[in-house]
Write an enzyme that holds these catalytic residues in place. Sequence first.
Site, PDB file in Angstrom:
ATOM      1  N   THR A 293       0.885  -1.180   0.000  1.00 41.24           N
ATOM      2  CA  THR A 293       0.000   0.000   0.000  1.00 41.24           C
ATOM      3  C   THR A 293       0.916   1.221   0.000  1.00 41.24           C
ATOM      4  OG1 THR A 293      -0.283  -0.237   2.406  1.00 41.24           O
ATOM      5  CG2 THR A 293      -2.044  -1.079   0.998  1.00 41.24           C
TER       6      THR A 293
ATOM      7  N   LYS B 200       3.777  -6.897   4.087  1.00 39.52           N
ATOM      8  CA  LYS B 200       3.588  -5.463   3.863  1.00 39.52           C
ATOM      9  C   LYS B 200       3.179  -4.840   5.189  1.00 39.52           C
ATOM     10  CE  LYS B 200       0.200  -3.390   3.111  1.00 39.52           C
ATOM     11  NZ  LYS B 200      -0.534  -2.455   4.013  1.00 39.52           N
TER      12      LYS B 200
ATOM     13  N   THR C 102      -0.683  -9.574  12.659  1.00 41.52           N
ATOM     14  CA  THR C 102       0.131  -8.492  12.144  1.00 41.52           C
ATOM     15  C   THR C 102      -0.580  -7.958  10.921  1.00 41.52           C
ATOM     16  OG1 THR C 102       2.241  -7.921  11.159  1.00 41.52           O
ATOM     17  CG2 THR C 102       1.432 -10.110  10.713  1.00 41.52           C
TER      18      THR C 102
ATOM     19  N   GLU D 110       4.753   4.213   7.967  1.00 43.69           N
ATOM     20  CA  GLU D 110       4.324   5.447   7.312  1.00 43.69           C
ATOM     21  C   GLU D 110       4.929   6.655   8.036  1.00 43.69           C
ATOM     22  OE1 GLU D 110       0.309   5.408   4.904  1.00 43.69           O
ATOM     23  OE2 GLU D 110      -0.048   6.040   6.964  1.00 43.69           O
TER      24      GLU D 110
END
Lengths: 336, 336
Positions: free
Chosen positions: B147, B169, B180, B259
Amino acid sequence: MPFHDRPVFPRGFRCASRNIGLKPTAKDLALFVSEVDAAAAAVFTRNQFPGAPVILGRETIRGGRLRAIFANSKVSNVATGERGLEHARRMAAAAAAEIGCAPEQVLVSSTGVIGVPLPIDTIERGVRGMIADLVADPIAGAEGIMTTDTYPKALSLSLGEATITWVAKGSGMIEPNMATMLAYVFTDAALDAPALDRMLRHAVDATFNMLSVDSDTSTSDTCAILANGLAGPVDEAAFQDALTAGCLRMTELLARDGEGATHLLRTTARGSKDLREARRIAKSLVNSPLIKTMVYGADPNVGRILMAVGKCVDCIIVPATTSAWINGHEVLRDGY
Amino acid sequence: MPFHDRPVFPRGFRCASRNIGLKPTAKDLALFVSEVDAAAAAVFTRNQFPGAPVILGRETIRGGRLRAIFANSKVSNVATGERGLEHARRMAAAAAAEIGCAPEQVLVSSTGVIGVPLPIDTIERGVRGMIADLVADPIAGAEGIMTTDTYPKALSLSLGEATITWVAKGSGMIEPNMATMLAYVFTDAALDAPALDRMLRHAVDATFNMLSVDSDTSTSDTCAILANGLAGPVDEAAFQDALTAGCLRMTELLARDGEGATHLLRTTARGSKDLREARRIAKSLVNSPLIKTMVYGADPNVGRILMAVGKCVDCIIVPATTSAWINGHEVLRDGY
């Protein structure tokens, strides 16, 4: 509740603040005094590294009677060991000598940097003559306890003949647990210490304990109430309502002025099994970084709401009957 | 553990990925296939709004045997109701038809936006012919599940004759709870489903379940392991060690590429009463916004460490015997 346009003190309470050099120029010392003995109660942080003033404060408040609160900002006297506790005691004694009361009647607070020795000599010298500065304006005291707050915070309201006044500071390291940052409540209503203790805990649970700026619980949180009785007895239920309303208003002032805060986020949880679960879910929402970034970015994102509610694994959540609203707009109905 | 310089697949595993238009140009569909039936186990998010693929996955994994994992990125198929579950089933059936196996042998995952219907027709068309694209390079599959990850994540190592390979990911909404984000483990070791389940849970508890990027628990977290047995039996203790080591390495890769992440924060808790308390304290540190800002600003602040440890009110913390180190430097000894 009709708060006064400009906060005032109840009968018999006054305060003063000064700069004594702990900060470059801003006020760093505050003294709040009742001219007669006041019944008192307090709640403190549940952080397991409480500051020396909290350790001493728990002992002091057992007496149930106070004449004064004496506080400094800039240095918190936390993680300072036995010497820190001795400094807190010297701080109480210095204020007591200035006022002319017993040290056990002075609640002390310190807020600021952790792990630095309290400049106790400076504080002992600094409090001398402070009694001559006492004024009836609660803002004066609020100025002395500010850290990164952008303005001094005080509120008051009338309840019949009595007055209730709140003075507080907040800003960072704020998710109080069984207490709050420094918040002091003064009233001239006649109430005894056990009643104050009961009512304060009730109010704090619904207000300061639901506050979060950054989800981090300070080591110095203290919320105290002093009632000097000069206005005579009050209706307890009405007092409880007024106390809770003022604590709620102050909670929102602290949240609005949180360190770096640009938005105030209020959450309402309905239909949960009990109050504990409602509070757990509301807290999960206000503490979620993804919810905070959503609000900051003004970008409603139902997925993040679902996520924050759903991660409360110790609550009963039924997706198929869960709905959500943002600013009154339904964004989720029955789970999707 | 000696990880391969370039990740490889165990015997009998291959994968493919494609762009089918869910994203503008990046890969958005991934297929992982074992040429023979594989014993399998999986753990999923504990978020109470699990996505349709998680709901279906819990049912699928009960069979204990898989031939394939079929995943899309961009749309997560979460908060999509009964129709979402039907779409997840159609997704499994489409992959099964392409491979030539039963739909019950395909685990499906979806990751991306919540609350948007899955473009199931596009996915059904998109998987056709994918079997011809299968390659032995795990990076190819990792590309299809990204993503906001900045690079595809895969690892592998050899354990005697067997190989173990991880594909995962991460990025945002990451504090897995009993699972997770998407993490798949492939091995040609011969192990049955109950053993895989036991070893996977053990590894995940110590690794992915200790990971936090933003303290928010996704609705799609899935960690699955497939063992097709083509390399024959292995020593279970050695396999457990290797499995945990690879999950730990992958956990750190996910944290490093979180992120907005610029730093990797590792915490070590010693001398706690038990593993639960050690994990609780370590998590309190990595999730604290004031600790994160301290690390980001490279400004060691012992007060924030005390605060984050002390706010674990359900743990036994003795300030007078608590010490702390940052990068090997003692910053706190016996409480101050």
